[in-house]
Design a protein around this motif. Structure first.
Motif, short mmCIF file in Angstrom:
data_model
loop_
_atom_site.label_atom_id
_atom_site.label_comp_id
_atom_site.label_asym_id
_atom_site.label_seq_id
_atom_site.Cartn_x
_atom_site.Cartn_y
_atom_site.Cartn_z
N LYS A 171 0.95 -1.16 0.13
CA LYS A 171 0.01 -0.08 -0.08
C LYS A 171 0.87 1.19 0.01
O LYS A 171 0.68 2.26 -0.49
CB LYS A 171 -0.95 -0.18 1.25
CG LYS A 171 -1.94 1.23 1.40
CD LYS A 171 -2.80 0.84 2.34
CE LYS A 171 -3.92 2.05 2.31
NZ LYS A 171 -4.91 1.77 3.37
N ASP A 172 1.78 1.24 0.86
CA ASP A 172 2.75 2.46 0.80
C ASP A 172 3.59 2.47 -0.44
O ASP A 172 3.87 3.85 -0.91
CB ASP A 172 3.86 2.26 1.83
CG ASP A 172 3.28 2.15 3.48
OD1 ASP A 172 2.00 2.80 3.62
OD2 ASP A 172 3.75 1.67 4.27
N THR A 173 3.83 1.50 -1.32
CA THR A 173 4.53 1.48 -2.51
C THR A 173 3.72 2.28 -3.43
O THR A 173 3.98 2.76 -4.36
CB THR A 173 5.06 0.12 -2.91
OG1 THR A 173 5.77 -0.43 -2.01
CG2 THR A 173 5.77 0.16 -3.98
N ASN A 174 2.27 1.76 -3.52
CA ASN A 174 1.28 2.44 -4.37
C ASN A 174 1.27 3.94 -3.91
O ASN A 174 1.02 4.76 -4.95
CB ASN A 174 0.02 1.73 -4.33
CG ASN A 174 0.20 0.36 -4.74
OD1 ASN A 174 0.82 -0.15 -5.32
ND2 ASN A 174 -0.66 -0.57 -4.46
N GLN A 232 13.10 11.97 2.95
CA GLN A 232 11.76 11.32 3.82
C GLN A 232 12.01 9.78 4.04
O GLN A 232 11.74 9.14 4.91
CB GLN A 232 10.69 11.76 3.11
CG GLN A 232 10.24 13.30 3.13
CD GLN A 232 8.76 13.30 2.27
OE1 GLN A 232 8.03 12.61 2.28
NE2 GLN A 232 8.68 14.74 1.79
N ILE A 233 12.46 9.11 2.75
CA ILE A 233 12.80 7.79 2.90
C ILE A 233 13.84 7.52 3.57
O ILE A 233 13.67 6.34 4.57
CB ILE A 233 12.91 7.23 1.28
CG1 ILE A 233 11.73 7.37 0.28
CG2 ILE A 233 13.23 5.84 1.30
CD1 ILE A 233 11.68 7.27 -1.08
N TYR A 234 14.93 8.32 3.49
CA TYR A 234 15.93 7.80 4.40
C TYR A 234 15.60 8.15 5.89
O TYR A 234 15.87 7.19 6.77
CB TYR A 234 17.01 9.03 4.11
CG TYR A 234 18.43 8.95 5.14
CD1 TYR A 234 19.17 7.98 5.16
CD2 TYR A 234 18.20 9.87 6.22
CE1 TYR A 234 20.27 7.87 5.89
CE2 TYR A 234 19.38 9.78 7.12
CZ TYR A 234 20.27 8.87 7.11
OH TYR A 234 21.35 8.70 8.00
N LEU A 235 14.94 9.07 6.29
CA LEU A 235 14.36 9.36 7.78
C LEU A 235 13.39 8.39 8.12
O LEU A 235 13.58 7.89 9.30
CB LEU A 235 13.54 10.81 7.97
CG LEU A 235 14.85 11.75 7.72
CD1 LEU A 235 14.07 13.27 7.65
CD2 LEU A 235 15.80 11.88 8.78
N ILE A 236 12.60 7.90 7.44
CA ILE A 236 11.69 6.82 7.75
C ILE A 236 12.59 5.59 7.85
O ILE A 236 11.96 4.82 8.80
CB ILE A 236 10.66 6.56 6.43
CG1 ILE A 236 9.55 7.79 6.42
CG2 ILE A 236 9.70 5.34 6.53
CD1 ILE A 236 8.71 7.88 5.09
#
Length: 435
Positions: free
Chosen positions: A8-11, A278-282
């Motif tokens: 779902k996150d990927t979508n 954002q991806i790095y921080l997540i």
């Protein structure tokens, strides 16, 4: 549940990237438009000041002219460097070559080398200076007297008796016109030199009309702006007459498409950097918060949160005979069993419930909102889900102990739930006990 969440996150990620890009694009375009509007006003002032400097240096030539001595010259064509002196009638003449060269040097510096010709015509026409000499001038100003071409220019441009003016325009910048022979668009700056109310000479300076375009190009390169000199197609513009000019105002504007075009690539780069950050921080936060094997919360991250709670609803889940699985099949098999059990537990709880990997094969599920009867059914569902089908060809079960209490310290709640867990194990395992 975990796998579905990732999918779902990927979508959602492309949509989030698009939203981020749109937000940055709107913000950057708005800021860049304001930035260009500010510089449009600044450039206009800068350009007017530049033209005023051109006038100022031109006026200084009058003092140079008046203080230059005369020497006798016979009828001929003389040339000093690039300045030609045409003597029509043998007489005393002012040799102005050095002053004209200095004037050109100063004006070229101000106009980015857009001075076309500097000519100084005497009255009467005994001689004239040209820098450089061009057929257009020789044709037009070959021989003229007291009431010929030069006087018509003075009358046409309103430059008669300018010696009476203290602060007005004692020179004139013409409208844009195309020179007949060269087909070059120019504006001519006329400066009459009077002495004792007599017109002694007329300075004519031809300035290429693309001076504004070239100044804009240099300014845009220096300040990363997109100002233009177009009359149409601008979202914001300035229309202004140059000093000592009555026609052909300059147009300086900002085109919306140019703003959006310039904003696109920086916004695109910024969006990708933002998304990457954002991806790095997540991922960084995920690594700090989550156990990499089960995707459950880590005990060292969540335990301090549980210590602050007073209403406790939790289950402690322990895999039955897990040591035997490790000893018989190896630790890799044991890790795979833990992963599969974590997935089945995740499928039995909701998003608001908190799964924690508490130890090697022990898990805690904390429920923010749940009463004792619901906790009982939740434990039953988890037990049945894990025991329902073999995991990696093995019949795996779990034992569960749980507690539901409205006012209790976590340490006390954990001890009570752990005691209930061992009661489930002592009763034969694959059991759940809620107190």
């Amino acid at each position: 549940m975990i796998m579905k969440k990732k999918h779902k996150d990927t979508n959602k990620r492309p949509i989030l990237v698009l939203k981020t890009f749109s937000l940055f694009f709107f913000a950057f375009s708005s800021f860049y438009l304001i930035y260009n509007i500010y510089h449009l006003e600044k450039f206009s002032q800068h350009y007017i000041a530049k033209i005023q400097d051109v006038y100022s240096y031109t006026r200084r030539f009058g003092s140079y002219y008046n203080n230059t001595p005369e020497v006798y010259k016979s009828e001929n064509h003389y040339k000093t460097n690039n300045v030609s002196l045409i003597v029509n009638t043998a007489s005393k003449v002012k040799t102005l070559s050095s002053g004209i060269e200095k004037l050109r040097s100063q004006l070229n510096r101000l106009t980015n080398n857009n001075i076309w010709t500097i000519a100084v015509f005497e009255n009467p026409a005994d001689y004239a200076h040209f820098d450089p000499i061009r057929p257009e001038y020789l044709t037009q100003f070959d021989k003229y007297g007291e009431n010929s071409v030069m006087h018509r220019i003075i009358q046409r441009e309103g430059l008669a008796n300018t010696y009476q003016s203290f602060y007005g325009c004692n020179l004139k910048l013409t409208e844009t016109y195309t020179e007949t022979d060269s087909k070059t668009k120019i504006r001519t700056l006329y400066y009459p030199i009077y002495n004792n109310k007599h017109l002694d000479a007329l300075v004519a300076i031809d300035i290429k009309n693309n001076i504004l375009t070239k100044c804009l190009q240099r300014y845009n390169a220096s300040y990363l702006t997109v100002l233009n000199s177009n009359k149409k197609g601008n979202i914001y513009k300035i229309k202004e007459l140059l000093p000592c000019s009555q026609l052909n105002p300059i147009h300086i504007g900002i085109n919306l498409f140019s703003i959006l075009k310039m904003a696109f690539f920086p916004t695109l780069i910024l969006s990708f950097l933002s998304n990457y950050l954002q991806i790095y921080l997540i991922r960084k936060r995920h690594a700090i918060q989550r156990d990499h094997m089960t995707e459950f919360y880590r005990r060292d991250y969540y335990e301090k949160k549980l210590l602050k709670q007073r209403a406790i609803n939790l289950l402690i889940i322990d895999i039955d005979y897990f040591k035997k699985i490790n000893d018989t099949y190896g630790h890799e098999m044991g890790d795979d069993v833990i992963r599969h059990i974590a997935k089945r537990i995740s499928n039995c709880i909701s998003k608001k419930d908190i799964p924690i990997r508490w130890g090697g094969e022990e898990f805690i599920i904390y429920f923010p909102e749940m009463h004792r009867q619901q906790l009982y059914f939740k434990a039953k569902k988890i037990c049945q889900s894990i025991a329902s089908t073999p995991i990696l060809g093995l019949n795996i079960t779990v034992s569960i102990g749980g507690i539901s209490h409205k006012n209790i310290h976590f340490n006390d709640a954990y001890k009570a739930a752990d005691k209930a867990l061992y009661q489930s194990k002592n009763n034969g395992r694959n059991q759940y006990t809620i107190i």
